[in-house]
Motif scaffolding. Structure first.
Motif, PDB file in Angstrom:
ATOM      1  N   ASN A  65       0.823  -1.220   0.000  1.00  0.00           N
ATOM      2  CA  ASN A  65       0.000   0.000   0.000  1.00  0.00           C
ATOM      3  C   ASN A  65       0.860   1.274   0.000  1.00  0.00           C
ATOM      4  O   ASN A  65       0.706   2.161   0.837  1.00  0.00           O
ATOM      5  N   VAL A  66       1.772   1.306  -0.949  1.00  0.00           N
ATOM      6  CA  VAL A  66       2.700   2.437  -1.066  1.00  0.00           C
ATOM      7  C   VAL A  66       2.367   3.258  -2.308  1.00  0.00           C
ATOM      8  O   VAL A  66       2.052   2.702  -3.366  1.00  0.00           O
ATOM      9  N   PHE A  67       2.406   4.573  -2.160  1.00  0.00           N
ATOM     10  CA  PHE A  67       2.118   5.513  -3.252  1.00  0.00           C
ATOM     11  C   PHE A  67       3.335   5.535  -4.170  1.00  0.00           C
ATOM     12  O   PHE A  67       4.426   5.933  -3.764  1.00  0.00           O
ATOM     13  N   PHE A  68       3.138   5.105  -5.419  1.00  0.00           N
ATOM     14  CA  PHE A  68       4.272   4.895  -6.331  1.00  0.00           C
ATOM     15  C   PHE A  68       4.265   5.946  -7.445  1.00  0.00           C
ATOM     16  O   PHE A  68       3.253   6.144  -8.132  1.00  0.00           O
ATOM     17  N   ILE A  69       5.405   6.586  -7.611  1.00  0.00           N
ATOM     18  CA  ILE A  69       5.557   7.683  -8.583  1.00  0.00           C
ATOM     19  C   ILE A  69       6.719   7.334  -9.504  1.00  0.00           C
ATOM     20  O   ILE A  69       7.757   6.849  -9.043  1.00  0.00           O
TER      21      ILE A  69
END
Ligand SMILES: Cc1ncc(COP(=O)(O)OP(=O)(O)O)c(N)n1
Ligand SMILES: Cc1ncsc1CCOP(=O)(O)O
Ligand SMILES: [Mg+2]
Length: 211
Positions: A65-69
């Motif tokens: 559940n990590v915000f990936f950019i």
């Protein structure tokens, strides 16, 4: 629906400053340590090599559940459905990127001057990079340090999240933290750490970042 970038510590990959480890193993250590915002940045690989690493990291970031950019490559971001892309002043213009990527992806824009920050916010960026605050050796062709005065301007005048970046270490973290930007980014302080878990936990605790 667009996801909101979480507040807190923002990490970026840097394979050439990772003690000989590849991006995938460093990312696994970062996620185990509690990183919740991660940017994939690699200036030396082919598109295919970057794509293959991003595919693996996408699966990991979904599990954790990590915000990936993704830095620079909108096509990779779209094909792996990352939450965001990050663009600089010399990358595709924001309006064109938004036209290609659509309304639901987070777009971050690097800024170094008040005018750039105001324009990015006006034209629909979802966050701005503010930096480099201090001197950094991590990025080639980097502009001169912008200093804390520019961070102060952005915090007071820009109403989208500010990501402070550039030369930020545990040793100078509190100088930045007191300006209260939504995010603080560390690259080599994390990737080159001998103990990523210890470093990330120490930094998050100092930032009251308990996500
Ligand atoms: C959060 C964040 N801020 C700034 C940058 C730098 O982006 P850019 O100016 O496009 O330079 P490169 O990273 O592409 O060398 C960033 N990547 N992330
Ligand atoms: C990608 C980037 N953009 C501005 S500074 C920077 C690198 C910052 O790296 P470090 O945290 O190691 O100084
Ligand atoms: Mg770029």
């Amino acid at each position: 629906m667009k996801k909101q970038i979480p507040k807190g510590l923002y990490a970026i990959t840097a394979e050439n400053f990772s003690n000989g480890k590849d991006n995938i193993s460093v990312v696994k250590e970062m996620l185990d340590a509690g990183i919740k915002i991660l940017q994939y940045r690699d200036k030396y690989k082919t598109k295919l090599e970057k794509f293959k690493q991003c595919e693996i990291i996408r699966r990991l970031t979904l599990d954790y559940n990590v915000f990936f950019i993704i830095n620079d490559d909108i096509d990779i971001a779209l094909s792996i459905q990352s939450e965001g892309i990050h663009l600089g002043q010399d990358d595709l213009p924001l309006a064109k990127a938004r036209g290609i990527a659509g309304p639901d992806i987070t777009i971050g824009i690097s800024t170094h001057l008040p005018k750039q920050a105001l324009l990015a916010a006006e034209h629909g960026a979802d966050y701005i990079g503010v930096g480099p605050i201090y001197k950094t050796f991590t990025k080639d062709n980097v502009v001169d340090p912008v200093g804390l005065g520019y961070l102060d301007f952005c915090v007071k005048n820009i109403n989208i999240p500010k990501v402070a970046i550039g030369g930020i270490k545990f040793s100078n973290l509190l100088e930045i933290y007191r300006y209260n930007p939504e995010n603080i980014c560390m690259v080599t302080e994390i990737t080159a750490s001998e103990n990523i878990e210890f470093t990330v936990k120490k930094v998050k605790e100092a930032m009251n970042d308990y996500c």
